[in-house]
Design a protein around this motif. Structure first.
Motif, short mmCIF file in Angstrom:
data_model
loop_
_atom_site.label_atom_id
_atom_site.label_comp_id
_atom_site.label_asym_id
_atom_site.label_seq_id
_atom_site.Cartn_x
_atom_site.Cartn_y
_atom_site.Cartn_z
N TYR A 1 63.47 90.14 54.55
CA TYR A 1 63.52 88.84 53.95
C TYR A 1 62.90 88.95 52.66
O TYR A 1 63.05 87.88 51.85
N ALA A 2 62.23 89.83 52.03
CA ALA A 2 61.69 89.86 50.67
C ALA A 2 62.87 89.54 49.73
O ALA A 2 62.52 88.79 48.62
N VAL B 197 65.07 83.31 60.42
CA VAL B 197 63.92 83.16 60.73
C VAL B 197 63.06 83.08 59.43
O VAL B 197 61.90 83.38 59.37
N SER B 198 63.73 83.21 58.28
CA SER B 198 63.04 83.20 56.83
C SER B 198 62.37 82.04 56.53
O SER B 198 61.27 82.03 55.95
N ALA B 199 62.37 80.87 57.40
CA ALA B 199 61.65 79.83 57.27
C ALA B 199 60.00 80.11 57.53
O ALA B 199 58.87 79.59 57.23
N LEU B 200 59.91 81.16 58.43
CA LEU B 200 58.53 81.64 58.81
C LEU B 200 57.84 82.60 57.82
O LEU B 200 56.72 83.22 58.22
N PHE B 201 58.46 82.79 56.89
CA PHE B 201 57.74 83.77 55.95
C PHE B 201 56.38 83.90 55.64
O PHE B 201 55.78 84.77 55.75
N PRO B 202 55.80 82.58 55.01
CA PRO B 202 54.30 82.69 54.95
C PRO B 202 53.69 82.73 56.07
O PRO B 202 52.47 83.47 55.97
N MET C 118 57.77 84.34 47.55
CA MET C 118 56.81 84.55 48.59
C MET C 118 56.39 86.10 48.82
O MET C 118 55.31 86.14 49.06
N ALA C 119 57.38 87.06 48.36
CA ALA C 119 56.94 88.43 48.78
C ALA C 119 55.86 88.85 47.71
O ALA C 119 55.04 89.85 48.22
N CYS D 282 60.76 100.02 50.12
CA CYS D 282 62.02 99.48 50.80
C CYS D 282 62.40 98.23 50.38
O CYS D 282 63.32 97.31 50.70
N ILE D 283 60.99 97.17 49.59
CA ILE D 283 61.34 96.11 49.20
C ILE D 283 62.00 96.04 48.00
O ILE D 283 61.27 96.72 46.83
#
Length: 949
Positions: free
Chosen positions: A76-77, A47-52, A83-84, A112-113
């Motif tokens: 997902y970062a 579901v990385s496409a939903l990041f923003p 994006m992160a 954690c990122i």
């Protein structure tokens, strides 16, 4: 309704719908959408496409929603670093939120990122949180420093976070102190030589004060830290012990074991005549006994630790024998461990009690446990001399039960008792001989044969007994064959007139008909001894044997000291030092007890340096090799069944049935023992009658440690070495493998020639590598599609990948290989030139080169001489470029050309070089710098090989 509803959706346009819901104006709908996203992420959907869209939901006061978004962000970062960066402003804002829970949540997520690009933006928020008024935020920030250090150590040091962490040890809140200690310990592990935890009496006092008030896990961190401190004198040692002792009554077993570790270490410094020393010994017993009332899994961990403690200080538990008696419902792993400790605690005072227990165990139904119990009776006899007679009579009672496996174990341990007490209990031999026919296990048969051979003069029909074993000689295991050979030779030396035929028969079977090198060699040695000097043979074979001792299974003292320093960790369960099973880039510390370390400080020496960030991609340092070799074959390939390969047939090996004490043996073996043909299989000389191809010198493997003849495959114009023999036919039942490593168009290949020098067809080839320094592994199966007929050769090219399991080898470029065919599995080792691992994009930018050279510590620089090389600097540069060694810059100083070069290994490690070439001087000087200095020696060898060929 439960949260399970989020996992049941199966809509086709799911991502599109979630996107719409995430951008909804309704807070509740938005929260539901984020929960669905997290649910999809949990079950493995992308579901990385939903990041923003998810990151936009961060701007909320709802703590639950914020937690969910942060969870998504952590996951997902790494895959969406650009994006992160969008989230950085929110982190900075959240770190100043009035709610301490949100401040702590923000700083925890920041740690954690693991994205390099955003770590520098997080330094300021982290600095504020380390000095936050709320202890919950400070304790979370302390752990975040350790996480940040793992990502970018240099940044943490430059920003002064380590000094702030040290200041937190003086914090008023015990949990903050505990987390600061935990973070500093974690960082110190990866930098063993840095004195981060500067422990002094003042710091120790602060830690001991915090110990009483922090949580159980905080107490463990503090106790582990205390265990690394070496007190100045016995008074300080006693003071610390008195303040740690109350932890022994803690409900958490991990706290108890950590406290035991500290006390065991500091007791080394207390005089034994001190009253407090005796008091402390008494205080250590009850908590250890209490651990044995927990669940079986915890009991097992406690027992493994107690096993170490008992070996170091048996007096602690000498009166607690009863707690180690086995219960009927104990799992087998607990039973076996208790049994081991019972034997360690056995003494004259409690032996009657122990023997009664062991005899009871020997009637149980669990076969493994019964075997161990019978062995334990034998170990008690050897350990406590006064009990030997009682043990022997107990073993005889067990033999009378006629239970097959009990009888066999009893005979094995009686053999050991005979070794410990010769000429004392031989009256039982008659009883043992009655059970001869029931023995079917190799160890029991070997033990019985030893007894018959050793006491042949007391057994009237010894020759008949041994002859009965001889009938199925080739079906016996190696252990039995070796024992039978020795026993018959002993019998011959005691009764020469009656057993001449028997000894000739066994020597013929061992030398002429056997393909086991150990058996053949022993047979030849006996044969030569008997035929040249029977008196010397008698002195050798019938020599007085040293008495055995019970202490053979004790852990070696220096290892025991190290394991005591690791009580309560995995090392104490495995009974192996951490370096044997910990892999990764962290240096492994070797610890010693203070009294026996020889100096005041604990001895700590890292196996390897730790890699820190570089200007380019951070290199991963090669992990340290364990004490034990990795399992060569994890596939279902059967292991080799014999100790060595069969010898090639040759006239020199045929013994025939010659007169034993005549002159035939001398002519067979020749005058010189070291180089005689018959002994060749065992001592390294090739048999005289062996074909020339078999006796040719063989390189490769461990015999040729620094030879890079394994080959460097390169583009046209590069040095291509010839194939070398990796597996000679005489070691692989006729299969000969020669090969070379090449690199073509970025692909590493192992090019091999397989030759069948046997008489049978070979099929079903498969290959596998052991774990190695750079993760080399076959990229696919070994493609040999047609059967390999006798005297036929076949070419095979095996592409290799570098994503296999990693373990540091010695030497670094050593590769252990197992190859299987329809006949057997064969093992060999070879060495690949390290240039195989130099990638095509290994050319650094000039500025990056300069910065990296300065950044790598001078301690990591190695200098070598390349002698007798007659190339000018341009020719050398061109030649090295074919091996992916790139020249970044060249300058001339006082007639000396200096080439600055870089190369990059497949695992991301950069190696930088300065090559000095003086016109008219055939000797070059090369300086190598690398964050993993272990690589330098191999790189130098590669330079030498390429430039000289």
């Amino acid at each position: 309704m439960t949260d399970s509803k989020y996992f049941t959706t199966t809509k086709k346009g799911e991502i599109f719908e979630l996107k719409a819901e995430l951008n909804s104006d309704k807070k509740e709908k938005k929260k539901e959408a984020v929960k669905k996203v997290i649910a999809s992420m949990t079950v493995g959907k992308d579901v990385s496409a939903l990041f923003p869209d998810v990151v936009n939901c961060m701007q909320t006061d709802n703590l639950e929603l914020k937690k969910l978004v942060y969870l998504y962000l952590m996951n997902y970062a790494k895959s969406q670093p650009d994006m992160a960066i969008m989230a950085v402003n929110t982190f900075v804002k959240d770190c100043e939120d009035p709610n301490p829970l949100i401040r702590a949540l923000a700083v925890r997520t920041m740690g954690c990122i693991r994205v390099d690009k955003i770590t520098e933006y997080l330094c300021e928020p982290l600095r504020k949180c380390l000095k936050d008024e709320d202890p919950y935020v400070r304790k979370t920030a302390a752990v975040c420093v350790a996480k940040l250090h793992d990502i970018n150590a240099q940044l943490v040091e430059d920003q002064g976070f380590l000094d702030t962490l040290k200041d937190l040890i003086s914090d008023s809140n015990p949990m903050v102190v505990a987390n600061a200690v935990a973070a500093l310990s974690e960082i110190a592990e990866s930098h063993p030589n840095s004195n981060l935890l500067d422990l002094n009496p003042q710091t120790i006092n602060k830690l001991l004060t915090a110990l009483n008030e922090c949580t159980e896990w905080g107490q463990i961190f503090i106790l582990d830290c205390l265990a690394n401190y070496t007190p100045r004198d016995d008074r300080e040692s006693q003071s610390i012990c008195e303040r740690v002792t109350p932890r022994l009554s803690h409900a958490n077993s991990a706290v108890v074991l950590s406290a035991v570790k500290v006390l065991m270490k500091f007791m080394e410094m207390l005089p034994k005549d001190l009253d407090y020393y005796g008091t402390l010994l008494k205080k250590l017993a009850p908590p250890l006994v209490t651990l044995l009332s927990a669940e079986p899994e915890l009991q097992y961990v406690a027992l493994r630790n107690i096993n170490l403690i008992v070996q170091r200080r048996p007096e602690i538990l000498k009166h607690e024998m009863k707690v180690f008696f086995v219960k009927y419902n104990d799992p087998i792993y607990v039973k076996l461990e208790k049994l081991d400790i019972m034997i360690r605690l056995a003494s004259q005072a409690n032996i009657a009690q122990v023997l009664a227990e062991l005899k009871e165990y020997a009637t149980e139904v669990d076969v493994d446990f019964v075997r161990k119990a019978v062995r334990a009776i034998g170990r008690c006899a050897i350990k406590v001399e006064q009990s030997a007679e009682r043990c022997v009579s107990t073993l005889l009672d067990l033999i009378q039960t006629k239970v097959n496996y009990v009888v066999q174990e009893a005979i094995v341990v009686i053999k050991d008792i005979f070794r410990k007490y010769p000429n004392k209990y031989e009256s039982v031999i008659a009883t043992l001989c009655e059970n001869l026919d029931s023995l079917d296990e190799p160890e029991a048969r070997a033990a019985m044969i030893w007894i018959v051979g050793e006491y042949a003069e007391r057994i009237d029909n010894a020759d008949e007994l041994l002859e009965s074993f001889l009938e199925g000689f080739h079906d016996e295991s190696t252990q039995v064959q070796l024992q039978l050979l020795t026993a018959i030779v002993k019998l011959f030396l005691k009764k020469p007139t009656e057993t001449q035929e028997l000894v000739q028969q066994v020597l013929s079977l061992a030398t002429q008909d056997s393909d086991n090198p150990d058996l053949r060699d022993r047979g030849y040695i006996y044969w030569r001894l008997l035929s040249t000097d029977p008196v010397a043979a008698k002195e050798v074979v019938l020599a007085e044997k040293p008495l055995i001792s019970e202490e053979t299974d004790l852990i070696e003292p220096t290892l025991l000291e190290e394991l005591i320093c690791h009580i309560g960790t995995l090392a104490s369960v495995y009974h192996k030092p951490p370096s044997a099973f910990v892999e990764g880039s962290r240096g492994v510390q070797h610890k010693r007890l203070p009294g026996s370390a020889g100096s005041g400080e604990s001895v700590e020496s890292p196996d390897t340096g730790s890699a820190t960030g570089v200007t380019e991609a951070p290199p991963a340092v090669i992990p340290s090799q364990g004490d034990l070799l990795g399992d060569l074959l994890n596939l279902d390939l059967t292991p080799p069944t014999t100790t060595g390969p069969p010898p090639p047939a040759s006239s020199g090996m045929q013994l025939g049935a010659m007169d034993l004490l005549g002159g035939g043996l001398d002519s067979l073996l020749g005058g010189d023992l070291g180089g005689n043909p018959a002994m060749g299989a065992g001592f390294g000389a090739p048999p005289a009658a062996m074909p020339a191809s078999f006796s040719a010198p063989v390189s490769g493997g461990l015999d040729d440690l620094f030879d890079l003849g394994g080959g460097v495959g390169m583009p046209m114009g590069a040095f291509n070495p010839p194939k070398t023999v990796w597996l000679p036919a005489m070691k692989a039942k006729g299969l000969e493998i020669s090969g070379v490593f090449v690199r073509r168009a970025g692909v590493i290949q192992m090019e091999m020639t397989l030759t069948n020098k046997a008489m049978s067809v070979m099929t079903d080839f498969a290959i596998q590598f052991n774990r190695n320094s750079f993760g080399l592994a076959p990229a696919g199966p070994l493609q040999i599609l047609t059967p390999l007929s006798p005297n036929q050769s076949i070419e095979a090219a095996l592409p290799l990948s570098t994503v296999g399991p990693v373990m540091k080898m010695e030497p670094l470029n050593n590769l252990q290989v197992a190859i299987k065919n329809n006949i057997d599995v064969f093992y060999f080792s070879c060495q690949y030139p390290i240039s195989m691992l130099f990638v095509e994009d290994g050319k650094m930018e000039r500025q990056v080169f300069l910065a990296t050279w300065k950044d790598i510590p001078n301690d990591n620089e190695s200098q070598f001489q390349i002698k007798d090389c007659h190339l000018n600097s341009d020719a050398a540069s061109n030649k090295l470029q074919t091996s992916n060694i790139f020249t970044i810059a060249k300058r001339t100083v006082e007639g000396q050309d200096m080439l600055y070069q870089s190369m990059k290994l497949t695992n991301g490690i950069w190696v930088l070089a300065e090559l000095r070439v003086q016109a008219g001087n055939p000797n070059y000087t090369i300086s190598l710098k690398c964050r993993a200095p272990e690589v330098s020696q191999c790189v130098f060898q590669n330079y030498e090989t390429v430039l000289k060929n």
